[in-house]
Scaffold this motif. Structure first.
Motif, PDB file in Angstrom:
ATOM      1  N   LEU A 196      69.110 121.991  -1.369  1.00 38.86           N
ATOM      2  CA  LEU A 196      69.979 121.958  -2.543  1.00 38.86           C
ATOM      3  C   LEU A 196      70.557 123.338  -2.833  1.00 38.86           C
ATOM      4  O   LEU A 196      71.730 123.471  -3.196  1.00 38.86           O
ATOM      5  CB  LEU A 196      69.192 121.463  -3.770  1.00 38.86           C
ATOM      6  N   CYS A 197      69.733 124.362  -2.681  1.00 41.41           N
ATOM      7  CA  CYS A 197      70.187 125.727  -2.930  1.00 41.41           C
ATOM      8  C   CYS A 197      71.345 126.090  -1.994  1.00 41.41           C
ATOM      9  O   CYS A 197      72.308 126.748  -2.404  1.00 41.41           O
ATOM     10  CB  CYS A 197      69.023 126.697  -2.759  1.00 41.41           C
ATOM     11  N   ILE A 333      58.721 121.058 -15.733  1.00 43.78           N
ATOM     12  CA  ILE A 333      59.165 120.941 -17.120  1.00 43.78           C
ATOM     13  C   ILE A 333      60.436 121.761 -17.341  1.00 43.78           C
ATOM     14  O   ILE A 333      61.362 121.335 -18.045  1.00 43.78           O
ATOM     15  CB  ILE A 333      58.049 121.390 -18.083  1.00 43.78           C
ATOM     16  N   GLY A 334      60.499 122.937 -16.719  1.00 41.13           N
ATOM     17  CA  GLY A 334      61.703 123.752 -16.840  1.00 41.13           C
ATOM     18  C   GLY A 334      62.924 123.052 -16.274  1.00 41.13           C
ATOM     19  O   GLY A 334      64.011 123.104 -16.855  1.00 41.13           O
ATOM     20  N   CYS A 335      62.760 122.387 -15.128  1.00 40.51           N
ATOM     21  CA  CYS A 335      63.876 121.654 -14.514  1.00 40.51           C
ATOM     22  C   CYS A 335      64.298 120.456 -15.357  1.00 40.51           C
ATOM     23  O   CYS A 335      65.467 120.050 -15.319  1.00 40.51           O
ATOM     24  CB  CYS A 335      63.482 121.189 -13.113  1.00 40.51           C
ATOM     25  N   LEU A 336      63.349 119.881 -16.112  1.00 38.61           N
ATOM     26  CA  LEU A 336      63.627 118.679 -16.903  1.00 38.61           C
ATOM     27  C   LEU A 336      64.152 118.985 -18.300  1.00 38.61           C
ATOM     28  O   LEU A 336      64.319 118.060 -19.108  1.00 38.61           O
ATOM     29  CB  LEU A 336      62.354 117.826 -17.024  1.00 38.61           C
ATOM     30  N   ASN A 337      64.408 120.238 -18.588  1.00 37.46           N
ATOM     31  CA  ASN A 337      64.907 120.601 -19.910  1.00 37.46           C
ATOM     32  C   ASN A 337      66.178 119.812 -20.222  1.00 37.46           C
ATOM     33  O   ASN A 337      67.073 119.696 -19.375  1.00 37.46           O
ATOM     34  CB  ASN A 337      65.205 122.101 -19.960  1.00 37.46           C
ATOM     35  N   VAL A 349      64.352 128.281  -8.388  1.00 37.69           N
ATOM     36  CA  VAL A 349      63.383 127.229  -8.066  1.00 37.69           C
ATOM     37  C   VAL A 349      62.782 127.473  -6.687  1.00 37.69           C
ATOM     38  O   VAL A 349      61.567 127.336  -6.482  1.00 37.69           O
ATOM     39  CB  VAL A 349      64.049 125.836  -8.127  1.00 37.69           C
ATOM     40  N   VAL A 350      63.625 127.856  -5.731  1.00 36.42           N
ATOM     41  CA  VAL A 350      63.142 128.153  -4.378  1.00 36.42           C
ATOM     42  C   VAL A 350      62.131 129.294  -4.410  1.00 36.42           C
ATOM     43  O   VAL A 350      61.046 129.209  -3.808  1.00 36.42           O
ATOM     44  CB  VAL A 350      64.315 128.514  -3.445  1.00 36.42           C
ATOM     45  N   ARG A 351      62.455 130.360  -5.124  1.00 36.49           N
ATOM     46  CA  ARG A 351      61.548 131.510  -5.187  1.00 36.49           C
ATOM     47  C   ARG A 351      60.220 131.148  -5.829  1.00 36.49           C
ATOM     48  O   ARG A 351      59.158 131.583  -5.380  1.00 36.49           O
ATOM     49  CB  ARG A 351      62.212 132.666  -5.954  1.00 36.49           C
ATOM     50  N   GLU A 352      60.276 130.341  -6.882  1.00 37.24           N
ATOM     51  CA  GLU A 352      59.043 129.964  -7.578  1.00 37.24           C
ATOM     52  C   GLU A 352      58.174 129.047  -6.719  1.00 37.24           C
ATOM     53  O   GLU A 352      56.954 129.215  -6.656  1.00 37.24           O
ATOM     54  CB  GLU A 352      59.394 129.291  -8.911  1.00 37.24           C
ATOM     55  N   LEU A 353      58.774 128.090  -6.060  1.00 36.20           N
ATOM     56  CA  LEU A 353      58.009 127.204  -5.172  1.00 36.20           C
ATOM     57  C   LEU A 353      57.403 127.986  -4.011  1.00 36.20           C
ATOM     58  O   LEU A 353      56.261 127.734  -3.608  1.00 36.20           O
ATOM     59  CB  LEU A 353      58.907 126.086  -4.643  1.00 36.20           C
TER      60      LEU A 353
END
Length: 385
Positions: A196-197, A333-337, A349-353
């Protein structure tokens, strides 16, 4: 004396002339040989021959410029043979583009053929060429197209392990017999996030618009690849679908902001990715979730399940740390805001995962398999800082 001097001068001039002639012939021979070698190398370059056969324009010594024939144009006869005349035995489902079949191409390549009714359109060909040029390890490759006999067809690479759905739950929404370990689920999430990125990093960005767990396929090594990237854009280009219609707006992966803006954006893909993460965590099909109250948000549902300590898939019993799971839930939860501008970008998101997976690998290597699965209660996880 004068005659001797003239003879000497004449001999010297003749010698110089001879040297110049020889030098000229030598330069001509070397220059001709160089050109011949260059032309020979160009004509023997496999990539150049491939592009010539595909109908693209080849630029020696520079990037190739592809015309409208950049993607492979399949003949209906080959696809008919590949799918056994689009038989029921080769039929595997219905997708955003139409009926989906498996097939074996003439060169021995397994492929997926997606077919729908439609008259030949130049816009269709141009868009297919654009999409087929998007290459990434975590995106399903679009091989080519066909427009014959009142049908429009797309030909994709085939992935043998089906979608992630089949490894989380069956067709009835029940748990699958496949056991995906936590680190494996993290790895799948990371690969899908990278896909996706990459789409979002294009100029201009390409929004998937229909990202969901069913569109995350895995190969024999469980490397994830996103399917149907750009399909809704393609349908929009040929003026037969728009962002306000289709499956993207009729399922649990839909961005709540679409109700107001009617626009599908990168942040909408991030929301859909959050739903995907939730399915990886819970092992449940989100569309089958029973909410306690009408209009209840997914975040409220997650919070309630955390309070009961019943959010995490019960098949994940002793192979993850509470820290790793807590971090993944926070990212979800951050993505579902509900507010799009407050969601993280896909590169974040990539960096966090990547960070979560790396730490999880380190922790489990040090601690072994006897790892606690207790997740921080919702009352603590959702406390504002």
């Amino acid at each position: 004396m004068a005659g001797s001097f003239a003879t000497i001068i004449g001999s010297a001039a003749g010698g110089v002339l001879l040297v110049l002639i020889v030098a000229g012939l030598l330069w001509y021979w070397l220059h001709y040989r160089k050109l011949s070698n260059k032309n020979s190398e160009s004509s023997s370059d496999p990539s150049a021959l491939v592009e010539w056969n595909r109908g693209g324009s080849v630029s020696v010594g520079g990037p190739a410029l592809y015309g409208p024939q950049g993607a492979r144009q399949f003949k209906l006869e080959e696809l008919d043979q590949a799918t056994k005349k689009f038989s029921e035995t080769n039929f595997i489902g219905v997708g955003s583009f139409g009926l989906v079949y498996t097939g074996l191409l003439h060169d021995g390549t397994f492929a997926v053929v997606k077919r729908r009714s439609g008259a030949p359109r130049q816009e269709f060909v141009e868009e297919v060429c654009y999409l087929s040029d998007i290459q990434h390890r975590n995106l399903v490759t679009l091989l080519g197209y066909c427009q014959e006999d009142g049908s429009q067809m797309l030909v994709y690479e085939y992935l043998p392990n089906d979608s992630v759905c089949s490894h989380l739950y069956d067709n009835n929404g029940q748990e699958s017999t496949t056991k995906l370990e936590f680190k494996q689920r993290l790895s799948i999430a990371l690969g899908a996030a990278k896909g996706l990125c990459h789409l979002h990093s294009l100029k201009p960005p390409l929004v998937h618009k229909n990202f969901r767990t069913a569109n995350v396929l895995v190969d024999e090594n469980f490397i994830p690849k996103i399917a149907d990237a750009g399909i809704l854009r393609l349908l929009e280009k040929i003026e037969e679908a728009g962002p306000s219609s289709g499956t993207a707006n009729e399922n649990a992966f839909r961005d709540p902001e679409i109700e107001e803006s009617r626009l599908l954006s990168e942040s909408g893909d991030v929301y859909s990715f959050g739903v995907f993460l939730l399915e990886l965590i819970s092992g449940q099909e989100v569309s089958k979730i029973s909410f306690s109250a009408p209009g209840e948000s997914l975040i409220k549902w997650v919070e309630s399940r955390l309070g009961l300590n019943s959010l995490v898939d019960n098949r994940l019993t002793s192979n993850f740390t509470s820290e790793g799971m807590k971090d993944l839930i926070r990212l979800t939860i951050g993505c579902l805001n509900k507010i799009g501008r407050w969601r993280p970008k896909m590169d974040m998101v990539v960096r966090e995962l990547d960070r979560i997976l790396e730490k999880e690998m380190t922790r489990t290597t040090v601690m072994g398999t006897g790892i606690t699965t207790v997740v921080t209660p919702g009352s603590e996880l959702f406390t504002s800082k």
